[in-house]
Design a protein around this motif. Structure first.
Motif, PDB file in Angstrom:
ATOM      1  N   ASP A   1       0.863  -1.177   0.000  1.00  0.00           N
ATOM      2  CA  ASP A   1       0.000   0.000   0.000  1.00  0.00           C
ATOM      3  C   ASP A   1       0.905   1.234   0.000  1.00  0.00           C
ATOM      4  N   GLN A   2       0.789   2.061  -0.997  1.00  0.00           N
ATOM      5  CA  GLN A   2       1.664   3.235  -1.127  1.00  0.00           C
ATOM      6  C   GLN A   2       1.384   4.302  -0.059  1.00  0.00           C
ATOM      7  N   ASN A   3       0.335   4.132   0.734  1.00  0.00           N
ATOM      8  CA  ASN A   3      -0.017   5.117   1.755  1.00  0.00           C
ATOM      9  C   ASN A   3       0.614   4.847   3.112  1.00  0.00           C
ATOM     10  N   ARG A   4       1.359   3.748   3.223  1.00  0.00           N
ATOM     11  CA  ARG A   4       2.039   3.411   4.480  1.00  0.00           C
ATOM     12  C   ARG A   4       3.516   3.193   4.178  1.00  0.00           C
TER      13      ARG A   4
ATOM     14  N   ILE B   1       6.729   1.646   3.256  1.00  0.00           N
ATOM     15  CA  ILE B   1       6.904   0.364   2.584  1.00  0.00           C
ATOM     16  C   ILE B   1       7.718  -0.610   3.426  1.00  0.00           C
ATOM     17  N   TYR B   2       8.782  -0.134   4.082  1.00  0.00           N
ATOM     18  CA  TYR B   2       9.610  -1.050   4.853  1.00  0.00           C
ATOM     19  C   TYR B   2       8.831  -1.700   5.989  1.00  0.00           C
ATOM     20  N   ILE B   3       7.879  -0.958   6.571  1.00  0.00           N
ATOM     21  CA  ILE B   3       7.051  -1.527   7.645  1.00  0.00           C
ATOM     22  C   ILE B   3       6.161  -2.632   7.081  1.00  0.00           C
ATOM     23  N   GLN B   4       5.589  -2.397   5.914  1.00  0.00           N
ATOM     24  CA  GLN B   4       4.759  -3.426   5.276  1.00  0.00           C
ATOM     25  C   GLN B   4       5.589  -4.658   4.932  1.00  0.00           C
ATOM     26  N   LEU B   5       6.816  -4.446   4.479  1.00  0.00           N
ATOM     27  CA  LEU B   5       7.696  -5.580   4.180  1.00  0.00           C
ATOM     28  C   LEU B   5       7.984  -6.376   5.449  1.00  0.00           C
ATOM     29  N   MET B   6       8.217  -5.664   6.540  1.00  0.00           N
ATOM     30  CA  MET B   6       8.435  -6.339   7.827  1.00  0.00           C
ATOM     31  C   MET B   6       7.219  -7.179   8.205  1.00  0.00           C
ATOM     32  N   GLU B   7       6.029  -6.592   8.058  1.00  0.00           N
ATOM     33  CA  GLU B   7       4.803  -7.308   8.411  1.00  0.00           C
ATOM     34  C   GLU B   7       4.621  -8.554   7.551  1.00  0.00           C
TER      35      GLU B   7
END
Length: 124
Positions: free
Chosen positions: A6-9, A11-17
């Motif tokens: 999601d480009q609104n959050r 990206i590295y956090i989303q990858l971690m998740e």
């Protein structure tokens, strides 16, 4: 497995998740060597530096560890993995109850529907 970013959050956090989810679900097992940062970045269609940031943060948290010559490995500490799994389940349940409550269901109605689902449908 698809990488949904999601480009609104951040990206590295989303990858971690996503990586944490893959670890707690057993896609990447305890002690297993992870694909290289470059391979994961290519799969996720992200910059390798962004993937490296996610991996470094997971390393800092103890979820994975690096071996300078061999790459990254999933922790062998099952307590860390189980804690992540417990946190993920709490988040899913919390979102579920908030969504059901927003539809007007009482706690008792939610419990009844859950029991009905558990008793009558195959688990995914």
């Amino acid at each position: 497995m698809a990488w949904k970013i999601d480009q609104n959050r951040p990206i590295y956090i989303q990858l971690m998740e996503i990586l944490e989810s893959r670890i707690i679900s057993g896609v990447y097992k305890s002690g297993e060597k992870l694909p290289s940062v470059r391979t994961l970045a290519t799969e996720a269609s992200v910059n390798p530096n962004t993937m490296q940031k996610a991996m470094s943060e997971l390393d800092r948290k103890g979820v994975i560890h690096s071996n300078r010559t061999s790459g990254y490995f999933v922790t062998e500490n099952l307590e860390i993995i189980n804690t992540l799994r417990e946190e993920a389940s709490k988040n899913i349940i919390e979102v579920f109850f908030m969504n059901m409550s927003s539809l007007g269901f009482s706690d008792d109605e939610i419990k009844t529907r859950l029991r009905h689902y558990i008793d009558n449908y195959k688990k995914v």
